[in-house]
Write an enzyme that holds these catalytic residues in place. Structure first.
Site, PDB file in Angstrom:
ATOM      1  N   CYS B 104      15.006 -11.695   9.776  1.00  0.00           N
ATOM      2  CA  CYS B 104      14.846 -10.516   9.150  1.00  0.00           C
ATOM      3  C   CYS B 104      14.313 -10.988   7.701  1.00  0.00           C
ATOM      4  O   CYS B 104      14.061 -12.214   7.373  1.00  0.00           O
ATOM      5  CB  CYS B 104      16.428 -10.094   8.805  1.00  0.00           C
ATOM      6  SG  CYS B 104      17.371 -11.238   8.033  1.00  0.00           S
ATOM      7  N   CYS B 107      15.147 -14.180   5.725  1.00  0.00           N
ATOM      8  CA  CYS B 107      14.520 -15.427   5.956  1.00  0.00           C
ATOM      9  C   CYS B 107      13.400 -15.762   5.178  1.00  0.00           C
ATOM     10  O   CYS B 107      12.935 -17.129   4.891  1.00  0.00           O
ATOM     11  CB  CYS B 107      14.067 -15.332   7.516  1.00  0.00           C
ATOM     12  SG  CYS B 107      15.243 -15.402   8.832  1.00  0.00           S
ATOM     13  N   ASP B 514     -15.175   8.154 -14.374  1.00  0.00           N
ATOM     14  CA  ASP B 514     -16.337   7.745 -15.018  1.00  0.00           C
ATOM     15  C   ASP B 514     -17.270   8.547 -14.325  1.00  0.00           C
ATOM     16  O   ASP B 514     -17.126   9.257 -13.294  1.00  0.00           O
ATOM     17  CB  ASP B 514     -16.632   6.350 -14.544  1.00  0.00           C
ATOM     18  CG  ASP B 514     -17.765   5.784 -15.173  1.00  0.00           C
ATOM     19  OD1 ASP B 514     -18.081   6.458 -16.366  1.00  0.00           O
ATOM     20  OD2 ASP B 514     -18.379   4.661 -14.622  1.00  0.00           O
ATOM     21  N   ASP B 703     -16.968   2.648 -10.956  1.00  0.00           N
ATOM     22  CA  ASP B 703     -17.438   2.163  -9.993  1.00  0.00           C
ATOM     23  C   ASP B 703     -17.227   0.763  -9.767  1.00  0.00           C
ATOM     24  O   ASP B 703     -17.774  -0.173  -8.823  1.00  0.00           O
ATOM     25  CB  ASP B 703     -19.094   2.548 -10.113  1.00  0.00           C
ATOM     26  CG  ASP B 703     -19.428   1.678 -11.325  1.00  0.00           C
ATOM     27  OD1 ASP B 703     -18.930   1.265 -12.146  1.00  0.00           O
ATOM     28  OD2 ASP B 703     -20.967   1.965 -11.644  1.00  0.00           O
ATOM     29  N   ASP B 707     -17.066  -0.995 -15.774  1.00  0.00           N
ATOM     30  CA  ASP B 707     -15.944  -0.588 -16.629  1.00  0.00           C
ATOM     31  C   ASP B 707     -14.696  -1.246 -16.212  1.00  0.00           C
ATOM     32  O   ASP B 707     -13.721  -0.738 -16.011  1.00  0.00           O
ATOM     33  CB  ASP B 707     -15.602   0.967 -16.337  1.00  0.00           C
ATOM     34  CG  ASP B 707     -15.981   1.397 -14.801  1.00  0.00           C
ATOM     35  OD1 ASP B 707     -16.181   0.337 -14.041  1.00  0.00           O
ATOM     36  OD2 ASP B 707     -16.300   2.286 -14.590  1.00  0.00           O
TER      37      ASP B 707
END
Lengths: 45, 806
Positions: B104, B107, B514, B703, B707
């Site tokens: 679980c 651990c 942008d 992109d 930037d």
């Protein structure tokens, strides 16, 4: 009612026996990919 | 002695069911889907010994207790990479390993704390849901095998992160879990049959000897449940005990043991101080329910890990390399070097990033775009590792291999993201620990209190309190949901760099776009060229091409590409300098400068820039030479995306370095709320800060190339398209397909994720608040407590998995 002295221990043995059979089935890989068996019917070959 | 052998197992098939839908999509275009097993002729031609192969082709690999395999440099290449020194003097390595034996979320803490206290370990991060360990360590101070051995003493095993290994290991764990579940379930049914007469008869109706016989039978059947099926609970509780901590399984283990001991005493000494009441039916029932919950959790976790593995499993194991004599040989992927030429058959995946040599190819780049449709590529264009060749056999010259490929970067990014612990999860973990201590104390208090009222009830109440609490649901609530979402997005081609970003993204109320490369396509097309009277066109192209060559700006890329097509011999220029967003300058051999860039940068009157279309200008000390007018086209889904954002109640900004007119035109068409044009990178940063100062939570979409600082400044950020190298990307989300609509989808997914996280946390809290008092008051039999806890855990996991389907 004396037969219960035979039947109850017998049922205990039966449980262990069935567990043993399941162990064999599991180790043989029968439960590894259950979903795939269902999809097999859809495959063409 | 832990020894296991990994051989070609029957029934092992990859990718797992979850990815079969994706494979099916691919298979539509491919007559023969990419077979993991090479054709016989390939196998015969293989010059390497079989043991050098990877994965399932390698044959038997034996791992023994000394973990020597972890130190093998050839093996290490797959899961370890060297890191640049952080400070002077240290050169660390980063390894990704699988931790086996985690049951679980708690651990994960144990593994981390064990490793972090070892010499030579810089950082250890475990992700509970996928059992991945990201380890940063110093190879001069320690060896992986010794780390693994120390961790082994705590009961966890480290395995190298290789699909073949993790598949067979996972298979073994699944079998073991199913086996325990079956034993518990079957024994439970039988014990219930023995208990049934006692429920339906009046006291004394069953003869005492038969009654005793039934109790003995129940006791015998309960033995495998307690000593075998409950193993994971005891193992995990024991581990916590040795570390002096209270873990999730501590209360459960105490509950199982107390119930069993009390019932055993009652069986063999009915007149003794523990009373004559037996609880075997309750015991087997709650063990079965808890194991059932664990098993389903385990399945769900496998699906997440399987989704990751499915992505990583796309590379072929071997490829056909061209020999100097023109023939082909099959080599292991690791023997591939940059500059090699390989042949890729139809239906196979490309083994590395490279350049296409033959005429044309049809390629499925679903890895990058999330969409499985064929893309046509010409000779000279690049192919990425992990995409599939759909057409005939093609030859590829390898540019980047192994960890440098885009594929490897994607995998690494996903691994990193999935080992990170979001803020909400840390908070939940901090609550869980004291809560467990409280539960132990409450159970003891309830036992003592009820002992004075009703002896027979005391144990049942104490055990019910121990079993019913469910801190697991609390700990699982956040990571399970976020990981399911990250997996769903990855399948659509959106990569999540930090899980934490989901929380931020769900709360944003402004999206700043942008312009170039974001709302518009990143490639511009040439509209027209004008030159100064008397200047030669070819000379202008030669100069412009030489200037643009050194820049990554989208406009420069177009100029460079067009220039090479028209004028193969570029002008000899040197000393390139770039002013971001403004232009380039370089020196002719005679020392005079040449500039390519905006009208302002080139020292030209603003009237030169008067048109609506973007233009770059070429000038030197004598003034204007030429202007290149470009046109940009909107992305197909830009309008729909902005409309959808508005429907979601998010305001939109357009932040562009371009001139006012061009920006306004795009904004008008797309329907953006506000426009800020003509901004330099510094101004863009200031604008974002200003928006944040107004109390807005800002997501920036760019992109990812020009930037970086702006993306980093915004609360959360998207990089659109795959122009930027992934490793350097600053953004939280990377939209690989380049579709603006994916930004909207990601936002919707993030909101759904946060909603699910809140539901999960609320459920976990409400469940514990209601169930613990009920158990304390004696209204909760132990079997119901077991059912409650299992159901609560499952509800949380199931709720999280809904996100993976979106």
């Amino acid at each position: 009612m004396d037969i219960l002295y035979l039947l109850i221990p017998l049922s205990v043995l039966l449980v262990f026996g069935i567990i043993g059979v399941f162990w064999w089935a599991l180790q043989a890989g029968q439960f590894d990919n259950i979903e795939r068996e269902g999809e097999r019917i859809l495959k063409g070959d | 002695m832990l020894t296991y052998v990994n051989g070609p197992k029957h029934g092992v098939e990859y990718p797992p069911a979850m990815n079969q839908a994706a494979s099916a999509l691919v298979a539509r275009h491919v007559p023969a889907p990419p077979a993991p097993v090479p054709s016989p002729s390939v196998g015969e031609a293989l010059p390497l010994p079989r043991t050098d192969w990877l994965g399932q082709h390698r044959g038997a690999l034996t791992v023994t207790d000394d973990f020597a395999v972890l130190d093998d440099p050839i093996e290490q290449e797959t899961f370890t990479r060297a890191l640049a020194p952080l400070e002077e003097g240290e050169g660390d390595a980063e390894s990704v390993l699988v931790v086996q034996g985690m049951y679980c979320a708690a651990c994960a803490d144990t593994v981390e704390s064990v490793l972090q206290h070892l010499p030579g370990v810089q950082r250890a991060q475990v992700h509970a849901a996928t059992r991945r360990l990201t380890l940063r360590w110093d190879p001069t101070l320690t060896r992986l095998s010794s780390l693994a051995r120390t961790l082994g003493e705590s009961g966890y095993r480290l395995l190298p992160m290789q699909h073949a290994l993790s598949v067979s290991e996972r298979l073994r764990e699944t079998r073991q879990a199913l086996w325990r579940l079956f034993v518990a379930g079957f024994c439970m049914m039988q014990v219930m049959m023995y208990a049934w007469p006692a429920y339906v008869t009046a006291p004394g109706e069953i003869p005492p000897d038969i009654n005793q016989l039934l109790r003995w039978a129940s006791w015998v059947i309960s033995l495998p449940v307690v000593f075998f099926a409950s193993g994971p609970f005891f193992a995990s509780a024991w581990r916590d005990l040795k570390h002096g901590r209270v873990g999730m399984d501590t209360p459960v283990s105490i509950g199982i043991l107390v119930t069993f001991l009390v019932s055993s005493a009652a069986t063999f000494d009915p007149s003794g101080p523990w009373g004559a009441e037996v609880w075997f039916d309750s015991l087997t029932m709650f063990v079965f329910f808890l194991l059932g919950g664990r098993y389903l959790e385990h399945k769900a976790r496998d699906r997440t890990a399987g989704a990751l593995d499915g992505l990583m499993n796309r590379l072929p194991e071997v490829c056909e390399r061209q020999k100097p004599d023109g023939g082909y040989e099959s080599v292991s992927l690791r023997r591939l070097r940059v500059g090699d030429t390989v042949r890729v058959q139809a239906g196979q995946a490309f083994p590395a990033d490279g350049e296409l040599l033959d005429g044309r190819a049809t390629v499925d780049e679903a890895l990058l775009t999330g969409e499985s449709h064929p893309v046509s590529l010409q000779a000279g264009q690049g192919v990425v590792a992990g995409s599939f060749n759909l057409g005939g056999p093609v030859r590829v010259r390898i540019d980047r291999i192994g960890a440098d490929t885009r594929f490897a970067q994607i995998v690494k990014l996903m691994e990193r993201a999935s080992t990170e612990k979001p803020r909400l999860a840390v908070l939940a973990d901090r609550i869980a620990a004291p809560f467990l201590v409280f539960v132990l104390l409450a159970a003891a208090g309830a036992g003592v209190y009820w002992w004075q009222i009703d002896h027979t009830q005391a144990f049942a109440v104490a055990v019910a309190v121990l079993i019913v609490t469910c801190p697991c649901a609390l700990s699982l609530a956040t990571p399970a949901a976020m990981l399911a979402s990250a997996g769903a997005l990855a399948r659509r081609g959106v990569l999540v760099r930090r899980l934490q970003a989901f929380e931020t993204l769900a709360g944003i109320d402004a999206v700043v776009f942008d312009k170039t490369g974001t709302l518009t396509h990143d490639h511009l097309t040439l509209h027209k060229v004008t030159t100064r009277e008397g200047a030669s066109l070819s000379n202008a192209w030669a100069l412009a091409g030489a200037l643009a060559e050194g820049s990554l700006h989208p406009v420069s890329r177009v100029i460079a590409r067009e220039a090479v097509a028209r004028q193969p011999d570029l002008a000899p220029l040197a000393g390139h300098t770039e002013r971001a967003g403004q232009g380039m300058q370089a020196l002719r051999p005679d020392g005079s400068w040449v500039r390519l860039g905006s009208a302002e940068y080139c020292g030209l009157p603003p009237s030169m820039a008067g048109e609506h279309l973007p233009a770059v200008h070429l000038s030197d000390a004598n003034g204007w030479i030429a202007s290149f007018v470009l046109q940009e086209s909107l992305r197909d889904d830009a309008v729909a995306a902005v409309t959808a954002l508005r429907a979601l109640g998010v305001r939109t900004w357009l932040l562009s370095g371009d001139r006012e007119a061009a920006a306004q035109q795009v904004a008008r068409v797309v329907g953006v709320d506000h426009v800020i044009a003509g901004a330099s990178p510094e101004q863009k940063l200031a604008e974002i800060t200003a928006l944040q100062a107004r109390g807005l939570k800002v997501a920036m979409v760019g992109d990812g190339l020009n930037d970086g600082p702006v993306l980093a400044r915004a609360d959360t950020s998207f990089a659109l398209g795959h122009a930027a190298p992934l490793a350097q990307s600053q953004s939280d989300f990377i939209v690989q397909g380049g579709k603006v609509m994916d930004v909207v989808n990601t936002l919707a997914q993030a909101r759904a994720t946060l909603r699910t996280v809140r539901q999960n946390l609320a459920w976990a809290a409400a469940y514990n608040v209601v169930s613990v008092p009920l158990a304390l008051a004696g209204y909760m039999p132990p079997w119901l407590a077991g059912l409650g806890m299992a159901a609560s855990s499952l509800l949380v996991i199931g709720n999280a998995l809904r996100l993976a389907r979106r």
